[in-house]
Structures are given as C-alpha cells and as structure tokens.
Scaffold this motif. Structure first.
Motif, PDB file in Angstrom:
ATOM      1  N   LEU A   1       0.847  -1.183   0.000  1.00 22.53           N
ATOM      2  CA  LEU A   1       0.000   0.000   0.000  1.00 22.53           C
ATOM      3  C   LEU A   1       0.885   1.236   0.000  1.00 22.53           C
ATOM      4  O   LEU A   1       1.705   1.416   0.910  1.00 22.53           O
ATOM      5  N   ALA A   2       0.744   2.066  -1.028  1.00 23.26           N
ATOM      6  CA  ALA A   2       1.490   3.320  -1.102  1.00 23.26           C
ATOM      7  C   ALA A   2       0.727   4.377  -0.325  1.00 23.26           C
ATOM      8  O   ALA A   2      -0.265   4.935  -0.813  1.00 23.26           O
ATOM      9  N   ALA A   3       1.157   4.638   0.892  1.00 21.61           N
ATOM     10  CA  ALA A   3       0.454   5.569   1.770  1.00 21.61           C
ATOM     11  C   ALA A   3       1.335   5.871   2.974  1.00 21.61           C
ATOM     12  O   ALA A   3       2.405   5.281   3.152  1.00 21.61           O
ATOM     13  N   GLN A   4       0.868   6.767   3.808  1.00 13.71           N
ATOM     14  CA  GLN A   4       1.567   7.098   5.048  1.00 13.71           C
ATOM     15  C   GLN A   4       0.718   6.668   6.232  1.00 13.71           C
ATOM     16  O   GLN A   4      -0.498   6.902   6.255  1.00 13.71           O
ATOM     17  N   VAL A   5       1.352   6.024   7.184  1.00 14.26           N
ATOM     18  CA  VAL A   5       0.663   5.642   8.416  1.00 14.26           C
ATOM     19  C   VAL A   5       0.744   6.812   9.391  1.00 14.26           C
ATOM     20  O   VAL A   5       1.832   7.286   9.706  1.00 14.26           O
ATOM     21  N   ARG A   6      -0.413   7.258   9.850  1.00 15.62           N
ATOM     22  CA  ARG A   6      -0.468   8.422  10.738  1.00 15.62           C
ATOM     23  C   ARG A   6      -0.376   8.050  12.209  1.00 15.62           C
ATOM     24  O   ARG A   6       0.207   8.765  13.007  1.00 15.62           O
ATOM     25  N   LYS A   7      -1.004   6.921  12.569  1.00 24.15           N
ATOM     26  CA  LYS A   7      -1.070   6.528  13.980  1.00 24.15           C
ATOM     27  C   LYS A   7      -0.924   5.025  14.100  1.00 24.15           C
ATOM     28  O   LYS A   7      -1.262   4.274  13.174  1.00 24.15           O
ATOM     29  N   ALA A   8      -0.450   4.580  15.258  1.00 29.61           N
ATOM     30  CA  ALA A   8      -0.385   3.152  15.563  1.00 29.61           C
ATOM     31  C   ALA A   8      -0.505   2.967  17.065  1.00 29.61           C
ATOM     32  O   ALA A   8       0.036   3.760  17.842  1.00 29.61           O
ATOM     33  N   HIS A   9      -1.231   1.918  17.458  1.00 30.81           N
ATOM     34  CA  HIS A   9      -1.356   1.624  18.876  1.00 30.81           C
ATOM     35  C   HIS A   9      -1.646   0.135  19.057  1.00 30.81           C
ATOM     36  O   HIS A   9      -2.060  -0.556  18.116  1.00 30.81           O
ATOM     37  N   ALA A  10      -1.410  -0.333  20.272  1.00 32.75           N
ATOM     38  CA  ALA A  10      -1.724  -1.720  20.615  1.00 32.75           C
ATOM     39  C   ALA A  10      -3.160  -1.793  21.107  1.00 32.75           C
ATOM     40  O   ALA A  10      -3.655  -0.872  21.767  1.00 32.75           O
ATOM     41  N   ASN A  11      -3.834  -2.918  20.786  1.00 37.33           N
ATOM     42  CA  ASN A  11      -5.219  -3.073  21.202  1.00 37.33           C
ATOM     43  C   ASN A  11      -5.566  -4.555  21.260  1.00 37.33           C
ATOM     44  O   ASN A  11      -5.552  -5.240  20.235  1.00 37.33           O
ATOM     45  N   ALA A  12      -5.829  -5.031  22.460  1.00 35.87           N
ATOM     46  CA  ALA A  12      -6.321  -6.401  22.664  1.00 35.87           C
ATOM     47  C   ALA A  12      -5.433  -7.448  22.003  1.00 35.87           C
ATOM     48  O   ALA A  12      -5.897  -8.323  21.275  1.00 35.87           O
ATOM     49  N   GLY A  13      -4.130  -7.354  22.226  1.00 35.12           N
ATOM     50  CA  GLY A  13      -3.208  -8.363  21.746  1.00 35.12           C
ATOM     51  C   GLY A  13      -2.798  -8.245  20.298  1.00 35.12           C
ATOM     52  O   GLY A  13      -2.124  -9.134  19.772  1.00 35.12           O
ATOM     53  N   GLU A  14      -3.193  -7.146  19.641  1.00 37.84           N
ATOM     54  CA  GLU A  14      -2.751  -6.907  18.274  1.00 37.84           C
ATOM     55  C   GLU A  14      -2.442  -5.425  18.127  1.00 37.84           C
ATOM     56  O   GLU A  14      -2.541  -4.647  19.087  1.00 37.84           O
ATOM     57  N   PHE A  15      -2.033  -5.032  16.937  1.00 34.25           N
ATOM     58  CA  PHE A  15      -1.681  -3.641  16.689  1.00 34.25           C
ATOM     59  C   PHE A  15      -2.597  -3.071  15.616  1.00 34.25           C
ATOM     60  O   PHE A  15      -2.976  -3.767  14.664  1.00 34.25           O
ATOM     61  N   VAL A  16      -2.944  -1.809  15.799  1.00 35.41           N
ATOM     62  CA  VAL A  16      -3.836  -1.132  14.872  1.00 35.41           C
ATOM     63  C   VAL A  16      -3.102   0.070  14.296  1.00 35.41           C
ATOM     64  O   VAL A  16      -2.588   0.915  15.039  1.00 35.41           O
ATOM     65  N   ALA A  17      -3.042   0.147  12.980  1.00 39.99           N
ATOM     66  CA  ALA A  17      -2.406   1.268  12.299  1.00 39.99           C
ATOM     67  C   ALA A  17      -3.462   2.020  11.498  1.00 39.99           C
ATOM     68  O   ALA A  17      -4.269   1.409  10.793  1.00 39.99           O
ATOM     69  N   THR A  18      -3.449   3.349  11.626  1.00 39.18           N
ATOM     70  CA  THR A  18      -4.395   4.193  10.898  1.00 39.18           C
ATOM     71  C   THR A  18      -3.663   4.872   9.752  1.00 39.18           C
ATOM     72  O   THR A  18      -2.673   5.583   9.963  1.00 39.18           O
ATOM     73  N   VAL A  19      -4.146   4.652   8.537  1.00 37.94           N
ATOM     74  CA  VAL A  19      -3.537   5.202   7.335  1.00 37.94           C
ATOM     75  C   VAL A  19      -4.084   6.612   7.104  1.00 37.94           C
ATOM     76  O   VAL A  19      -5.098   7.012   7.681  1.00 37.94           O
ATOM     77  N   GLU A  20      -3.403   7.372   6.258  1.00 39.08           N
ATOM     78  CA  GLU A  20      -3.734   8.779   6.057  1.00 39.08           C
ATOM     79  C   GLU A  20      -5.162   9.013   5.587  1.00 39.08           C
ATOM     80  O   GLU A  20      -5.743  10.073   5.847  1.00 39.08           O
ATOM     81  N   ASP A  21      -5.773   8.036   4.910  1.00 36.44           N
ATOM     82  CA  ASP A  21      -7.154   8.211   4.464  1.00 36.44           C
ATOM     83  C   ASP A  21      -8.169   7.817   5.528  1.00 36.44           C
ATOM     84  O   ASP A  21      -9.386   7.842   5.285  1.00 36.44           O
ATOM     85  N   GLY A  22      -7.673   7.448   6.724  1.00 30.72           N
ATOM     86  CA  GLY A  22      -8.554   7.088   7.822  1.00 30.72           C
ATOM     87  C   GLY A  22      -8.824   5.607   7.962  1.00 30.72           C
ATOM     88  O   GLY A  22      -9.386   5.172   8.973  1.00 30.72           O
ATOM     89  N   SER A  23      -8.451   4.808   6.968  1.00 34.52           N
ATOM     90  CA  SER A  23      -8.654   3.370   7.060  1.00 34.52           C
ATOM     91  C   SER A  23      -7.691   2.768   8.077  1.00 34.52           C
ATOM     92  O   SER A  23      -6.621   3.326   8.351  1.00 34.52           O
ATOM     93  N   MET A  24      -8.093   1.628   8.638  1.00 32.99           N
ATOM     94  CA  MET A  24      -7.297   0.990   9.685  1.00 32.99           C
ATOM     95  C   MET A  24      -6.869  -0.414   9.274  1.00 32.99           C
ATOM     96  O   MET A  24      -7.612  -1.127   8.595  1.00 32.99           O
ATOM     97  N   VAL A  25      -5.680  -0.773   9.705  1.00 32.77           N
ATOM     98  CA  VAL A  25      -5.120  -2.097   9.445  1.00 32.77           C
ATOM     99  C   VAL A  25      -4.762  -2.721  10.784  1.00 32.77           C
ATOM    100  O   VAL A  25      -4.185  -2.054  11.655  1.00 32.77           O
ATOM    101  N   ARG A  26      -5.088  -3.992  10.946  1.00 30.69           N
ATOM    102  CA  ARG A  26      -4.750  -4.717  12.171  1.00 30.69           C
ATOM    103  C   ARG A  26      -3.709  -5.789  11.856  1.00 30.69           C
ATOM    104  O   ARG A  26      -3.776  -6.436  10.807  1.00 30.69           O
ATOM    105  N   ALA A  27      -2.775  -5.972  12.772  1.00 34.04           N
ATOM    106  CA  ALA A  27      -1.721  -6.972  12.554  1.00 34.04           C
ATOM    107  C   ALA A  27      -1.277  -7.546  13.885  1.00 34.04           C
ATOM    108  O   ALA A  27      -1.309  -6.848  14.920  1.00 34.04           O
ATOM    109  N   ARG A  28      -0.837  -8.795  13.848  1.00 36.44           N
ATOM    110  CA  ARG A  28      -0.353  -9.438  15.067  1.00 36.44           C
ATOM    111  C   ARG A  28       1.023  -8.913  15.456  1.00 36.44           C
ATOM    112  O   ARG A  28       1.348  -8.819  16.641  1.00 36.44           O
TER     113      ARG A  28
END
Length: 300
Positions: free
Chosen positions: A81-108
């Motif tokens: 994905l060609a984009a910039q990640v604006r925010k990242a935080h841990a949540n319930a045993g996984e990580f959540v990253a918020t992309v510049e368009d507001g969409s979110m990605v979850r990863a272990r």
C-alpha cells in the motif's frame, strides 16, 4: 491497492525501503499474510548511485528498490500500500495502524522500518548539493572522489571523527566554521593524519563543491562531507511506546539482538533503529527483523 475495512494481517511492515523490503521478504517466504505500507520517501533519494552493497555496487538505488519490490510482490501473500501511516497503537493483543485516508489495518506483529530525516547544517547552498557533492558516509561516497581534495564541514565534536577518517580517501581540509575548535591533542592527531585546518567561517557553497569564505577566498574540492543530525521520519515508534537510545547523530529506536523493541511484538530495523547505517546494514537489519517477527508469530 485498496485495503478492506479493518483488514487483518499476520505482520505489518511500515516502510518499504531497504530494511523494510528485507524484513518483508523473510515474512513473505514464511507464508505469512503480510502488508507493506510505504510513503515512498527514501533517505538516499538524493544520490544517483549506491555503493558498498554486495552485488549491487554502483547501481541506481531507486532501481535496487524497484527490483526488490517486484521480487517481494511475486509472493501472493505479500501486499503493498502506497500511503503514510499516521497513527499506531496496541489493542487487545494486536496492533492497529491508521492510514492517512482514515482506514485501519490490524496486525499481530509490526516491523518499523520508518527511517530518519537528516538535519543539515544551515550553510547556504549545502542542502541543494546533499547526496550529489556533499555527503556523510565515506564508505558510500569516498572512493569516487579519486583521492582528490576533500573538505569536512564541522558541525560539532563528532566532525573530528570524519576529519580523521577521510585522509584514506583524499587530501583533507577540516573547515571548522566556528562550530568546533580542536584542543592540542586533537590538533596533533589531525596533523599526524595530514589534515589541514581552516578556521575562517563559510559564507556559502557554489559550483559543485566550492567553498566561499566570509573573507572572499574560495577553495575548490572534489567533494565535501559533513555530519548531519537525524530525527525520526515518523512518530509511530514514540506513539507505540518504544524506548530510544541517544547516538552521536541523534536518537534511534532501541532494539535487542533480534531487533525487537522495548514493546513486545514491535520490531524495528534500518536507520531508525541503529546509530549509523548504510544500504547493506539496513538490508541485514531488515532480514533479522523479519526472521524475528516470524518466530514471534510462532512462539510468542
């Protein structure tokens, strides 16, 4: 590529330059569901050739990255994905990253390969020549100066190290520019290495690598070196709570021998996670981080 809402991955690699690509390749080959998010801003984007990387010496660095990306994306479990990640935080045993368009990605697991920004000395004409005739790494750019005259523009005490190293690549003049004054012992070291010392302040850089002094004199060089300071190119490591270490060029993300940060499940590699770097070191760093992230997915 569009990502599905609340998309979940085994691993998220943030940063798609040399370290990030190397980390992603290991995870892809381990058949993990993987996403690389990259803003497309490489630290060495100003240079036309890369040196010191085995098998790639003298190549255009953008071509090295393009080839590596194509090889990575040949694996069907790897996405980009060609984009910039604006925010990242841990949540319930996984990580959540918020992309510049507001969409979110979850990863272990997350691998941070976010890089750094060089803070250059405020010398007129220097920024425009950065990576072309003004450099920071002699191993990357010294040989091509063909043992010509080299100027080292002081930014502080760290510049002494540069001035003492560079005589192996050419005849060196240490341009103090009011930023550093060697003591008697340091002056003796410089003399022993054949380094000339120039104390007059610099007015500007002109031509390819010409120094104009405030007194009107000019000195022509084959190339110039200076010690930049670095800052994080992304706030994500700080947002995630990663610890930092202070290096000679600035703060970098603290990692253990396996490239895991102080936050379990978050790995970091490349220039953002070491005191100094190069393409070759970034690739090795990323390889270690990718392998370690996969092992953490297996064993916790």
């Amino acid at each position: 590529m569009d990502i599905e809402p609340q998309a979940r991955y085994d691993a998220l690699v943030i940063g798609g330059s040399y370290a990030g690509l190397a980390a992603a390749l290991q995870l892809a080959r381990a058949r993990q569901k993987l996403l690389v998010i990259d803003a497309g801003v490489r630290r060495n984007r100003f240079v036309s050739t890369s040196h010191g990387f085995l098998g790639q010496d003298g190549r255009d660095p953008s071509q090295i990255v393009a080839d590596a990306r194509a090889q990575l994306l040949a694996y069907p479990n790897a996405q980009w994905l060609a984009a910039q990640v604006r925010k990242a935080h841990a949540n319930a045993g996984e990580f959540v990253a918020t992309v510049e368009d507001g969409s979110m990605v979850r990863a272990r697991k997350i691998v941070l390969a976010t890089g750094v920004i060089d803070e250059l000395p405020p010398v007129e004409g220097l920024a425009e020549r950065w990576g072309r005739s003004v450099f920071h790494c002699p191993y990357c750019h010294g040989y091509e100066l063909n043992q010509g005259s080299i100027g080292v523009i002081a930014t502080g005490p760290n510049s002494l190290h540069q001035a003492l190293m560079l005589p192996d690549w050419g005849q060196v003049t240490f341009l103090l520019n009011g930023k550093f004054e060697p003591d008697a012992e340091q002056s003796a070291e410089l003399a022993k290495r054949g380094v000339s010392v120039e104390r007059t302040k610099i007015a500007r850089l002109t031509d390819a690598a010409t120094i104009e002094f405030v007194d009107g004199r000019r000195l022509d060089f084959a190339g110039l070196f200076t010690a930049s300071q670095i800052r994080m190119a992304s706030p994500l490591a700080e947002q995630l709570g990663c610890a930092f270490e202070e290096g000679p060029m600035g703060a970098f993300i603290r990692t253990d021998a396996m490239k895991e940060t102080s936050v379990p499940g978050v790995f970091a590699c490349g220039d953002a996670a070491r005191a100094a770097g190069s393409v070759a070191l970034a690739v090795g760093d990323g390889t270690q981080a990718g392998v370690a992230a996969h092992r953490a997915l297996l064993f916790g």
